[in-house]
Design an enzyme around this catalytic site. Structure first.
Site, mmCIF file in Angstrom:
data_model
loop_
_atom_site.group_PDB
_atom_site.id
_atom_site.type_symbol
_atom_site.label_atom_id
_atom_site.label_comp_id
_atom_site.label_asym_id
_atom_site.label_seq_id
_atom_site.Cartn_x
_atom_site.Cartn_y
_atom_site.Cartn_z
ATOM 1 N N HIS A 1 -13.393 -2.069 -3.034
ATOM 2 C CA HIS A 1 -12.547 -1.676 -1.898
ATOM 3 C C HIS A 1 -12.992 -2.393 -0.619
ATOM 4 O O HIS A 1 -12.928 -1.839 0.470
ATOM 5 C CB HIS A 1 -12.624 -0.155 -1.709
ATOM 6 C CG HIS A 1 -11.350 0.489 -1.225
ATOM 7 N ND1 HIS A 1 -10.542 1.263 -2.013
ATOM 8 C CD2 HIS A 1 -10.758 0.494 0.004
ATOM 9 C CE1 HIS A 1 -9.523 1.722 -1.319
ATOM 10 N NE2 HIS A 1 -9.621 1.260 -0.087
ATOM 11 N N LYS B 1 -7.221 -0.176 -10.054
ATOM 12 C CA LYS B 1 -7.972 -0.893 -9.014
ATOM 13 C C LYS B 1 -9.158 -0.060 -8.547
ATOM 14 O O LYS B 1 -9.005 1.133 -8.243
ATOM 15 C CB LYS B 1 -7.061 -1.185 -7.816
ATOM 16 C CG LYS B 1 -7.758 -1.823 -6.618
ATOM 17 C CD LYS B 1 -6.754 -2.239 -5.556
ATOM 18 C CE LYS B 1 -7.393 -2.898 -4.358
ATOM 19 N NZ LYS B 1 -8.007 -1.969 -3.410
ATOM 20 N N SER C 1 0.822 -1.221 0.000
ATOM 21 C CA SER C 1 0.000 0.000 0.000
ATOM 22 C C SER C 1 0.853 1.267 0.000
ATOM 23 O O SER C 1 1.931 1.304 0.609
ATOM 24 C CB SER C 1 -0.898 0.011 1.244
ATOM 25 O OG SER C 1 -1.507 1.277 1.397
ATOM 26 N N TYR D 1 -1.642 5.488 -4.473
ATOM 27 C CA TYR D 1 -2.678 6.508 -4.287
ATOM 28 C C TYR D 1 -2.146 7.800 -4.886
ATOM 29 O O TYR D 1 -0.966 8.135 -4.705
ATOM 30 C CB TYR D 1 -2.976 6.736 -2.799
ATOM 31 C CG TYR D 1 -4.016 5.808 -2.207
ATOM 32 C CD1 TYR D 1 -5.218 5.570 -2.864
ATOM 33 C CD2 TYR D 1 -3.801 5.195 -0.976
ATOM 34 C CE1 TYR D 1 -6.177 4.729 -2.316
ATOM 35 C CE2 TYR D 1 -4.757 4.348 -0.420
ATOM 36 C CZ TYR D 1 -5.947 4.126 -1.104
ATOM 37 O OH TYR D 1 -6.889 3.299 -0.564
ATOM 38 N N THR E 1 -5.027 2.739 -7.389
ATOM 39 C CA THR E 1 -6.362 2.671 -6.788
ATOM 40 C C THR E 1 -7.094 3.985 -7.005
ATOM 41 O O THR E 1 -6.613 5.046 -6.591
ATOM 42 C CB THR E 1 -6.256 2.367 -5.277
ATOM 43 O OG1 THR E 1 -5.587 1.114 -5.128
ATOM 44 C CG2 THR E 1 -7.630 2.291 -4.635
HETATM 45 C C1 FNR Z 1 -7.975 -1.666 2.525
HETATM 46 N N1 FNR Z 1 -7.953 -1.514 1.142
HETATM 47 C C2 FNR Z 1 -7.003 -0.697 0.564
HETATM 48 N N2 FNR Z 1 -6.938 -0.579 -0.797
HETATM 49 C C3 FNR Z 1 -5.977 0.177 -1.375
HETATM 50 O O1 FNR Z 1 -5.932 0.253 -2.608
HETATM 51 N N3 FNR Z 1 -5.058 0.836 -0.603
HETATM 52 C C4 FNR Z 1 -5.061 0.777 0.753
HETATM 53 O O2 FNR Z 1 -4.215 1.376 1.410
HETATM 54 C C5 FNR Z 1 -6.098 0.018 1.372
HETATM 55 N N4 FNR Z 1 -6.177 -0.058 2.747
HETATM 56 C C6 FNR Z 1 -7.088 -0.891 3.329
HETATM 57 C C7 FNR Z 1 -7.120 -1.012 4.713
HETATM 58 C C8 FNR Z 1 -7.981 -1.933 5.319
HETATM 59 C C9 FNR Z 1 -7.976 -2.069 6.808
HETATM 60 C C10 FNR Z 1 -8.829 -2.739 4.509
HETATM 61 C C11 FNR Z 1 -9.726 -3.777 5.125
HETATM 62 C C12 FNR Z 1 -8.822 -2.595 3.131
HETATM 63 C C13 FNR Z 1 -8.838 -2.307 0.282
HETATM 64 C C14 FNR Z 1 -8.191 -3.659 -0.059
HETATM 65 O O3 FNR Z 1 -7.100 -3.480 -0.910
HETATM 66 C C15 FNR Z 1 -9.163 -4.618 -0.766
HETATM 67 O O4 FNR Z 1 -9.747 -3.978 -1.879
HETATM 68 C C16 FNR Z 1 -10.262 -5.126 0.156
HETATM 69 O O5 FNR Z 1 -9.786 -5.329 1.467
HETATM 70 C C17 FNR Z 1 -10.825 -6.438 -0.389
HETATM 71 O O6 FNR Z 1 -11.936 -6.850 0.341
HETATM 72 P P1 FNR Z 1 -11.880 -7.936 1.526
HETATM 73 O O7 FNR Z 1 -11.059 -9.109 1.041
HETATM 74 O O8 FNR Z 1 -11.263 -7.254 2.698
HETATM 75 O O9 FNR Z 1 -13.319 -8.255 1.709
#
Ligand code: FNR
Length: 347
Positions: free
Chosen positions: A245, A221, A107, A130, A156
């Protein structure tokens, strides 16, 4: 003593071990639980038919994308600030990912230096970008992560307005960013959304600019709409990550399972299609591949493992999903990922 299956057990352990606000940050969605449920139910609604008595020829879960080979198609989605969940942080996740011969997306909001994460992983990793508010600031971050050895960029785009925010404990920061992302200051009477967040949000022109800048694969994404997937392809990006997300941004979206077939019909075979949001088992992984995805990502499940047992917990989660995927392949009579794509799911 563990009496639950591994994932629910790790979720329970994570909830017990983490402070309430961190557990809430991990689990929360934009729909107070409803969006998470929609996401998970989307995969569960698809059904599998057993196909016994098949001979499996050199069965394997091997996956290849952009010339990289992994032992399985279960990637680790980018998750911010992993030192919140365990002292091992992103480095623990990366080491587990390597031990399980897979791939992860680091990330932009990682809490450890990207150079160290990639170094400890002993393999090139993908980096999740990001937007940094301007092309100049974004280029600074890109140059840093490419120099560190990132082998693909996952941009993303679905979270220009942040909802899942947390007051970070002392010592946990996005160490790879020159300036932490935050809302632009606004004056009285201005809108936090329009005048605060959206003035620094990226647009399609920035995607095209990024595609021109990069020599590594670029994936976008956070797409759910067929037209957005087509536009990504037209710009020349190598892949899309179909995702809401994990339900954390826009409330009331359909599940990813519901929109995946349309996107596969529109751009499948022309660019790579990854999916995430709500994948909780090897059966879900199988279904996503049968519906045309090239690989899947998991988010919360591996963080439960990280919170419960550090790097070892992450490795166990990946291995468990892979075991379930292999079992599903054996029971449905298919030998590899290409054959999974030919399986018709039972409606
Ligand atoms: C995320 N997600 C996320 N996505 C991204 O592009 N950059 C990020 O920094 C984050 N940070 C983040 C923190 C936390 C605590 C969560 C739970 C999720 C989204 C992540 O990449 C992904 O899309 C989802 O978590 C997928 O869904 P599930 O498997 O958690 O249901």
């Amino acid at each position: 003593m563990q009496s639950l299956p591994l994932l629910p057990y790790f979720a329970q352990q994570a909830q017990t071990k983490l402070p309430a606000n961190i557990w809430h940050y991990l689990q929360s969605d934009a729909g107070h639980g409803a969006q998470l449920q929609t996401n998970e139910a989307g995969w569960q609604a698809k059904k599998l038919l057993p196909r016994p008595l098949q001979v499996l020829h050199h069965p394997s879960t091997q996956c290849e994308l952009f010339g990289e080979q992994w032992a399985h198609p279960i990637m680790l989605a980018p998750v911010a600030y992993q030192k919140l969940f365990h002292a091992d942080g992103e480095i623990g996740t990366a080491v587990a990912c390597n031990a399980q011969q897979g791939q992860m997306m680091v990330s932009s909001l990682a809490s450890q230096p990207v150079e160290e994460i990639i170094n400890q992983a002993q393999q090139p990793l993908w980096f999740q970008l990001y937007w940094q508010g301007s092309r100049e600031a974004t280029a600074v971050l890109l140059n840093k992560v490419l120099a560190a050895g990132a082998s693909a960029i996952v941009f993303t785009v679905d979270a220009p307005v942040k909802q899942a925010l947390i007051d970070l404990p002392a010592g946990i920061v996005a160490v790879n960013l020159a300036r932490p992302l935050s809302m632009q200051p606004i004056s009285a009477g201005q809108s936090p959304v329009f005048d605060g967040w959206m003035t620094q949000a990226p647009t399609w022109d920035d995607v095209a600019w990024l595609r021109q800048q990069l020599k590594v694969p670029l994936l976008i994404k956070g797409l759910m709409h067929v037209d957005d997937a087509k536009r990504t392809l037209a710009i020349g990006c190598e892949g899309v990550v179909v995702s809401n997300h994990g339900g954390r941004v826009l409330d009331s979206t359909p599940s990813v399972a519901a929109v995946l077939p349309g996107i596969v019909a529109a751009v499948g075979g022309q660019c790579k299609i990854l999916v995430d949001s709500g994948i909780r088992s090897g059966q879900d992984v199988f279904k996503a591949l049968a519906m045309g995805a090239d690989a899947v990502c998991i988010g919360r499940p591996y963080v439960w493992g990280l919170a419960a047992e550090g790097a070892m917990g992450v490795a166990k989660v990946i291995r468990t999903l892979r075991d379930e995927l292999e079992m599903t392949m054996a029971l449905t009579g298919v030998s590899n990922l290409a054959e999974i794509r030919k399986v018709e799911l039972y409606a």
